[in-house]
Design a protein around this motif. Structure first.
Motif, PDB file in Angstrom:
ATOM      1  N   GLU A 136      13.685 -30.914  -9.765  1.00 23.46           N
ATOM      2  CA  GLU A 136      14.816 -31.359 -10.615  1.00 23.46           C
ATOM      3  C   GLU A 136      14.599 -30.965 -12.107  1.00 23.46           C
ATOM      4  O   GLU A 136      15.488 -30.404 -12.897  1.00 23.46           O
ATOM      5  CB  GLU A 136      14.380 -32.872 -10.738  1.00 23.46           C
ATOM      6  N   TRP A 137      13.279 -30.570 -12.567  1.00 20.55           N
ATOM      7  CA  TRP A 137      13.060 -30.346 -13.846  1.00 20.55           C
ATOM      8  C   TRP A 137      13.402 -28.784 -14.169  1.00 20.55           C
ATOM      9  O   TRP A 137      13.777 -28.282 -15.118  1.00 20.55           O
ATOM     10  CB  TRP A 137      11.612 -30.400 -14.236  1.00 20.55           C
ATOM     11  N   MET A 138      13.531 -27.915 -12.753  1.00 27.14           N
ATOM     12  CA  MET A 138      13.727 -26.376 -13.107  1.00 27.14           C
ATOM     13  C   MET A 138      15.393 -26.497 -13.330  1.00 27.14           C
ATOM     14  O   MET A 138      15.763 -25.725 -14.333  1.00 27.14           O
ATOM     15  CB  MET A 138      13.301 -25.706 -11.630  1.00 27.14           C
ATOM     16  N   ILE A 139      16.049 -27.327 -12.551  1.00 26.94           N
ATOM     17  CA  ILE A 139      17.373 -27.434 -12.763  1.00 26.94           C
ATOM     18  C   ILE A 139      17.852 -27.729 -14.278  1.00 26.94           C
ATOM     19  O   ILE A 139      18.784 -27.114 -14.927  1.00 26.94           O
ATOM     20  CB  ILE A 139      18.113 -28.344 -11.773  1.00 26.94           C
ATOM     21  N   VAL A 140      17.181 -28.805 -14.786  1.00 22.26           N
ATOM     22  CA  VAL A 140      17.380 -29.421 -15.943  1.00 22.26           C
ATOM     23  C   VAL A 140      17.068 -28.522 -17.028  1.00 22.26           C
ATOM     24  O   VAL A 140      17.974 -28.233 -18.093  1.00 22.26           O
ATOM     25  CB  VAL A 140      16.449 -30.823 -16.267  1.00 22.26           C
ATOM     26  N   VAL A 141      16.239 -27.913 -16.905  1.00 21.39           N
ATOM     27  CA  VAL A 141      15.610 -26.664 -17.855  1.00 21.39           C
ATOM     28  C   VAL A 141      16.674 -25.575 -18.146  1.00 21.39           C
ATOM     29  O   VAL A 141      16.829 -25.198 -19.039  1.00 21.39           O
ATOM     30  CB  VAL A 141      14.092 -26.294 -17.682  1.00 21.39           C
ATOM     31  N   SER A 142      17.139 -25.417 -16.708  1.00 18.05           N
ATOM     32  CA  SER A 142      18.211 -24.166 -16.674  1.00 18.05           C
ATOM     33  C   SER A 142      19.397 -24.533 -17.801  1.00 18.05           C
ATOM     34  O   SER A 142      19.934 -23.554 -18.397  1.00 18.05           O
ATOM     35  CB  SER A 142      18.573 -23.940 -15.430  1.00 18.05           C
ATOM     36  N   TRP A 143      19.740 -25.774 -17.763  1.00 22.45           N
ATOM     37  CA  TRP A 143      20.939 -26.136 -18.415  1.00 22.45           C
ATOM     38  C   TRP A 143      20.520 -26.265 -19.971  1.00 22.45           C
ATOM     39  O   TRP A 143      21.138 -26.038 -20.889  1.00 22.45           O
ATOM     40  CB  TRP A 143      21.526 -27.658 -18.027  1.00 22.45           C
ATOM     41  N   LEU A 144      19.288 -26.785 -20.360  1.00 21.31           N
ATOM     42  CA  LEU A 144      18.870 -27.087 -21.612  1.00 21.31           C
ATOM     43  C   LEU A 144      18.621 -25.856 -22.300  1.00 21.31           C
ATOM     44  O   LEU A 144      18.785 -25.682 -23.490  1.00 21.31           O
ATOM     45  CB  LEU A 144      17.738 -28.187 -21.606  1.00 21.31           C
ATOM     46  N   ALA A 145      17.991 -24.972 -21.675  1.00 18.17           N
ATOM     47  CA  ALA A 145      17.756 -23.644 -22.317  1.00 18.17           C
ATOM     48  C   ALA A 145      19.053 -23.121 -22.637  1.00 18.17           C
ATOM     49  O   ALA A 145      19.096 -22.432 -23.864  1.00 18.17           O
ATOM     50  CB  ALA A 145      17.085 -22.905 -21.276  1.00 18.17           C
TER      51      ALA A 145
END
Length: 347
Positions: A136-145
């Motif tokens: 979940e964090w990998m997916i969230v970070v891909s958008w936030l970045a």
């Protein structure tokens, strides 16, 4: 009189180009939206498809929808009607384009790294990395970045007003108001993103290819399964399984490299509009084929689609491939490893 005839011919040629481009965008919008929504629907409806690997595929489909469902539909309408947009709405539309494109590219890398760890590492390593919270964090970070990268452009965006002159419509996405792809910061960032994702994808898939070729086991990359070697020689189909990853690399390179060079050369000088258009249309086709690229040979997805066609969606929690014994490609796999947990993660 001759000048008037030439102007009339140019207007007719421009009109035909606009209509043709609007039709292409409409077809890509419909097909891309349908295919991405189908993959998302299948993963959400069928319990067997709810894996960490498919989570990254769904993440890419969501990003593709921003391009196919939203941006392409708007471009088809704007190109065919010449409806002017307010500065704020144009900025919003271009920002969503940049967000969808970059997150989609990052999703390709997430999928490649996921398969690399799954195929080349022991199950304990895969399970420790791709726990539910980590995924979940990998997916969230891909958008936030991407949002963080986009902020400087949003704060500094200055789009010129159309003015009183006749609208000069070029071929999308470099059209009418200044596109985000023509901005040096955004264009350079996208070119750097394409380059970085290309390196990651090539590294991961070539490592997988080598592992498949030298392994004494039969590896099914498409189904995310690693099955014990059968007591008979490999069939031609089994021997060619590793070439699938090379096909993915080739498709990605063919779709992304033309736009990369257009963006890169655009930082130093003007690029012909025809070259911009051709490179962009090839790149845009990637958002349409992405769902098929990662699911068309997957037995779980095929069974789920057949279930949907037979109106058996209500049985989604029980539909899927039969359980198989999951092992690792690595030669050193101790029996005390958490094989049951690894099998549950893959299935």
């Amino acid at each position: 009189m001759k000048n008037a005839s030439n102007q009339l011919f140019e207007c007719e040629e421009e009109y035909s180009s606009k209509i043709s481009l609007a039709i292409v965008y409409s077809l890509m919008c419909l097909s891309g939206t349908a295919s991405n929504l189908l993959v998302i629907y299948l993963v959400l409806s069928f319990k067997k498809l709810r894996t960490a690997s498919n989570a990254f595929i769904v993440n890419g489909c969501l990003a593709d929808l921003l391009v196919c469902a939203f941006w392409m539909s708007h471009e088809a309408i704007l190109i065919s009607t010449d409806i002017p947009l307010t500065r704020g709405y144009h900025t919003f539309k271009e920002a969503l384009l940049f967000l969808g494109v970059d997150v989609s590219l990052l999703s390709h890398s997430l999928i490649a790294v996921n398969r690399y760890v799954l195929i080349t590492k022991v199950p304990a390593t895969y399970l420790s990395i791709y726990q539910k919270r980590n995924t979940e964090w990998m997916i969230v970070v891909s958008w936030l970045a991407v949002v963080i990268i986009l902020l400087p452009w949003l704060t500094a965006a200055r789009f010129p007003d159309p003015g009183c002159a006749a609208p000069q419509v070029s071929l999308a996405p470099f059209a009418r108001r200044k596109s985000i792809l023509l901005n040096p910061y955004a264009g350079g960032t996208l070119a750097l993103t394409i380059l970085a994702q290309t390196i990651v994808i090539l590294y991961c898939y070539f490592k997988i290819f080598r592992k498949v070729q030298i392994s004494v086991k039969r590896v099914s990359i498409l189904n995310f399964q690693i099955v014990n070697n059968l007591p008979y020689s490999f069939s031609r189909k089994d021997k060619r399984l590793g070439f699938y990853v090379l096909a993915v690399c080739c498709i990605f390179l063919l779709a992304t490299q033309p736009l990369f060079w257009v963006l890169f050369l655009g930082l130093f000088g003007a690029v012909p509009k025809v070259t911009q258009t051709v490179s962009w249309m090839i790149f845009a086709a990637l958002f349409v084929v992405n769902p098929f690229l990662y699911t068309w040979k997957n037995e779980e997805f095929r069974k789920s689609i057949r279930s949907v066609m037979r109106r058996e969606v209500w049985r989604g929690s029980t539909v899927g491939v039969e359980p198989v014994a999951i092992h690792t490609v690595s030669q050193s796999f101790p029996k005390q490893n958490n094989r049951a947990a690894f099998s549950g993660e893959i299935n």
